[in-house]
Design a protein around this motif. Structure first.
Motif, PDB file in Angstrom:
ATOM      1  N   ALA A 191       0.961  -1.144   0.071  1.00  0.00           N
ATOM      2  CA  ALA A 191       0.076  -0.150  -0.130  1.00  0.00           C
ATOM      3  C   ALA A 191       0.695   1.198  -0.081  1.00  0.00           C
ATOM      4  N   THR A 192       1.910   1.159   0.805  1.00  0.00           N
ATOM      5  CA  THR A 192       2.695   2.350   0.781  1.00  0.00           C
ATOM      6  C   THR A 192       3.541   2.591  -0.496  1.00  0.00           C
ATOM      7  N   VAL A 193       4.085   1.313  -1.164  1.00  0.00           N
ATOM      8  CA  VAL A 193       4.565   1.620  -2.399  1.00  0.00           C
ATOM      9  C   VAL A 193       3.776   2.216  -3.667  1.00  0.00           C
ATOM     10  N   SER A 194       2.662   1.500  -3.399  1.00  0.00           N
ATOM     11  CA  SER A 194       1.479   2.119  -4.284  1.00  0.00           C
ATOM     12  C   SER A 194       0.852   3.437  -4.215  1.00  0.00           C
ATOM     13  N   MET A 195       1.060   3.861  -2.952  1.00  0.00           N
ATOM     14  CA  MET A 195       0.495   5.497  -2.781  1.00  0.00           C
ATOM     15  C   MET A 195       1.751   6.461  -3.285  1.00  0.00           C
ATOM     16  N   ILE A 196       3.154   5.919  -2.903  1.00  0.00           N
ATOM     17  CA  ILE A 196       4.100   6.819  -3.510  1.00  0.00           C
ATOM     18  C   ILE A 196       4.050   6.746  -5.110  1.00  0.00           C
ATOM     19  N   ALA A 197       3.944   5.799  -5.573  1.00  0.00           N
ATOM     20  CA  ALA A 197       3.755   5.843  -7.384  1.00  0.00           C
ATOM     21  C   ALA A 197       2.734   6.736  -7.439  1.00  0.00           C
ATOM     22  N   VAL A 198       1.385   6.811  -6.987  1.00  0.00           N
ATOM     23  CA  VAL A 198       0.478   7.685  -7.260  1.00  0.00           C
ATOM     24  C   VAL A 198       0.896   9.051  -7.053  1.00  0.00           C
ATOM     25  N   LEU A 199       1.473   9.353  -6.076  1.00  0.00           N
ATOM     26  CA  LEU A 199       1.784  10.690  -5.608  1.00  0.00           C
ATOM     27  C   LEU A 199       2.818  11.248  -6.874  1.00  0.00           C
ATOM     28  N   GLY A 200       3.645  10.348  -7.151  1.00  0.00           N
ATOM     29  CA  GLY A 200       4.747  10.750  -8.399  1.00  0.00           C
ATOM     30  C   GLY A 200       4.099  11.013  -9.509  1.00  0.00           C
ATOM     31  N   LEU A 201       3.188  10.309  -9.739  1.00  0.00           N
ATOM     32  CA  LEU A 201       2.229  10.548 -10.931  1.00  0.00           C
ATOM     33  C   LEU A 201       1.589  11.875 -10.829  1.00  0.00           C
ATOM     34  N   CYS A 202       1.008  12.099  -9.916  1.00  0.00           N
ATOM     35  CA  CYS A 202       0.437  13.351  -9.594  1.00  0.00           C
ATOM     36  C   CYS A 202       1.282  14.593  -9.640  1.00  0.00           C
ATOM     37  N   THR A 203       2.344  14.454  -9.082  1.00  0.00           N
ATOM     38  CA  THR A 203       3.404  15.529  -9.104  1.00  0.00           C
ATOM     39  C   THR A 203       4.011  15.927 -10.529  1.00  0.00           C
ATOM     40  N   GLY A 204       4.229  14.737 -11.126  1.00  0.00           N
ATOM     41  CA  GLY A 204       4.582  15.104 -12.681  1.00  0.00           C
ATOM     42  C   GLY A 204       3.494  15.555 -13.574  1.00  0.00           C
ATOM     43  N   ILE A 205       2.297  15.206 -13.240  1.00  0.00           N
ATOM     44  CA  ILE A 205       1.207  15.884 -14.059  1.00  0.00           C
ATOM     45  C   ILE A 205       1.150  17.481 -13.529  1.00  0.00           C
ATOM     46  N   ALA A 206       1.415  17.533 -12.475  1.00  0.00           N
ATOM     47  CA  ALA A 206       0.990  19.150 -11.900  1.00  0.00           C
ATOM     48  C   ALA A 206       2.200  19.947 -12.443  1.00  0.00           C
ATOM     49  N   ASN A 207       3.331  19.434 -12.797  1.00  0.00           N
ATOM     50  CA  ASN A 207       4.571  20.211 -13.143  1.00  0.00           C
ATOM     51  C   ASN A 207       4.707  20.553 -14.438  1.00  0.00           C
ATOM     52  N   ALA A 208       3.646  20.056 -15.347  1.00  0.00           N
ATOM     53  CA  ALA A 208       3.476  20.400 -16.909  1.00  0.00           C
ATOM     54  C   ALA A 208       2.105  21.004 -17.183  1.00  0.00           C
ATOM     55  N   ARG A 209       1.775  22.044 -17.939  1.00  0.00           N
ATOM     56  CA  ARG A 209       0.601  22.499 -17.938  1.00  0.00           C
ATOM     57  C   ARG A 209       0.495  23.165 -19.244  1.00  0.00           C
ATOM     58  N   ASP A 210      -0.273  22.841 -19.994  1.00  0.00           N
ATOM     59  CA  ASP A 210      -0.483  23.223 -21.481  1.00  0.00           C
ATOM     60  C   ASP A 210      -0.985  24.881 -21.300  1.00  0.00           C
ATOM     61  N   LEU A 211      -0.761  25.678 -22.210  1.00  0.00           N
ATOM     62  CA  LEU A 211      -1.078  27.091 -22.288  1.00  0.00           C
ATOM     63  C   LEU A 211      -1.855  27.223 -23.557  1.00  0.00           C
ATOM     64  N   GLY A 212      -2.993  27.910 -23.286  1.00  0.00           N
ATOM     65  CA  GLY A 212      -3.648  28.444 -24.337  1.00  0.00           C
ATOM     66  C   GLY A 212      -3.402  29.382 -25.314  1.00  0.00           C
ATOM     67  N   PRO A 213      -3.699  29.718 -26.487  1.00  0.00           N
ATOM     68  CA  PRO A 213      -3.323  30.774 -27.354  1.00  0.00           C
ATOM     69  C   PRO A 213      -3.250  31.936 -26.638  1.00  0.00           C
ATOM     70  N   HIS A 255       4.056  25.051 -19.473  1.00  0.00           N
ATOM     71  CA  HIS A 255       4.782  25.679 -18.772  1.00  0.00           C
ATOM     72  C   HIS A 255       5.101  24.355 -17.666  1.00  0.00           C
ATOM     73  N   GLU A 256       6.511  24.056 -17.519  1.00  0.00           N
ATOM     74  CA  GLU A 256       7.047  22.593 -17.008  1.00  0.00           C
ATOM     75  C   GLU A 256       8.139  23.214 -16.067  1.00  0.00           C
ATOM     76  N   TYR A 257       8.130  22.950 -14.578  1.00  0.00           N
ATOM     77  CA  TYR A 257       9.252  23.166 -13.877  1.00  0.00           C
ATOM     78  C   TYR A 257       9.881  24.132 -13.927  1.00  0.00           C
ATOM     79  N   GLY A 258       8.920  25.303 -14.038  1.00  0.00           N
ATOM     80  CA  GLY A 258       9.411  26.627 -13.995  1.00  0.00           C
ATOM     81  C   GLY A 258       9.901  27.216 -15.095  1.00  0.00           C
ATOM     82  N   LYS A 259       9.840  26.599 -16.294  1.00  0.00           N
ATOM     83  CA  LYS A 259      10.174  27.066 -17.538  1.00  0.00           C
ATOM     84  C   LYS A 259       8.961  27.065 -18.540  1.00  0.00           C
ATOM     85  N   TYR A 260       9.139  27.865 -19.436  1.00  0.00           N
ATOM     86  CA  TYR A 260       8.185  27.951 -20.573  1.00  0.00           C
ATOM     87  C   TYR A 260       8.823  27.041 -21.790  1.00  0.00           C
TER      88      TYR A 260
END
Length: 102
Positions: A5-27, A65-70
């Motif tokens: 359960a602990t390993v699974s939770m760490i994996a899920v948090l890692g995925l969520c962190t990766g998703i949160a660090n990249a954001r598509d910007l609209g026109p 916008h990912e990891y503080g960069k455009y």
């Protein structure tokens, strides 16, 4: 079981962190950043990519916008029909990635 359960939770948090660090910007947001001078003009960025692949055609572009960069991402088909993935730092124009698409 507790360890699994602990390993699974760490994996899920890692995925969520990766998703949160990249954001598509609209026109609209991309144009505001360009007009404010935060990022380079798209035509200038496109031209620098086409210098890497003379005679090529740009088929897709995206600003993120990912990891503080455009990051300006492009798909290019060169004159020989080979597809390339290219990423530029949209602020400086520096090439971050330039490799053949799989």
């Amino acid at each position: 079981m507790k360890r699994l359960a602990t390993v699974s939770m760490i994996a899920v948090l890692g995925l969520c962190t990766g998703i949160a660090n990249a954001r598509d910007l609209g026109p609209d947001e991309a144009l505001k950043l360009r007009d404010a001078g935060t990022i380079k003009d798209f035509q200038a960025l496109n031209q620098s990519v086409l210098k890497l692949h003379p005679g090529g055609r740009i088929s897709e572009t995206e600003l993120e916008h990912e990891y503080g960069k455009y990051v300006y991402q492009l798909e290019v088909m060169d004159k020989d029909g080979i597809k390339w993935d290219v990423e530029l730092d949209a602020t400086t124009g520096k090439v971050l990635k330039n490799h053949q698409d799989d």
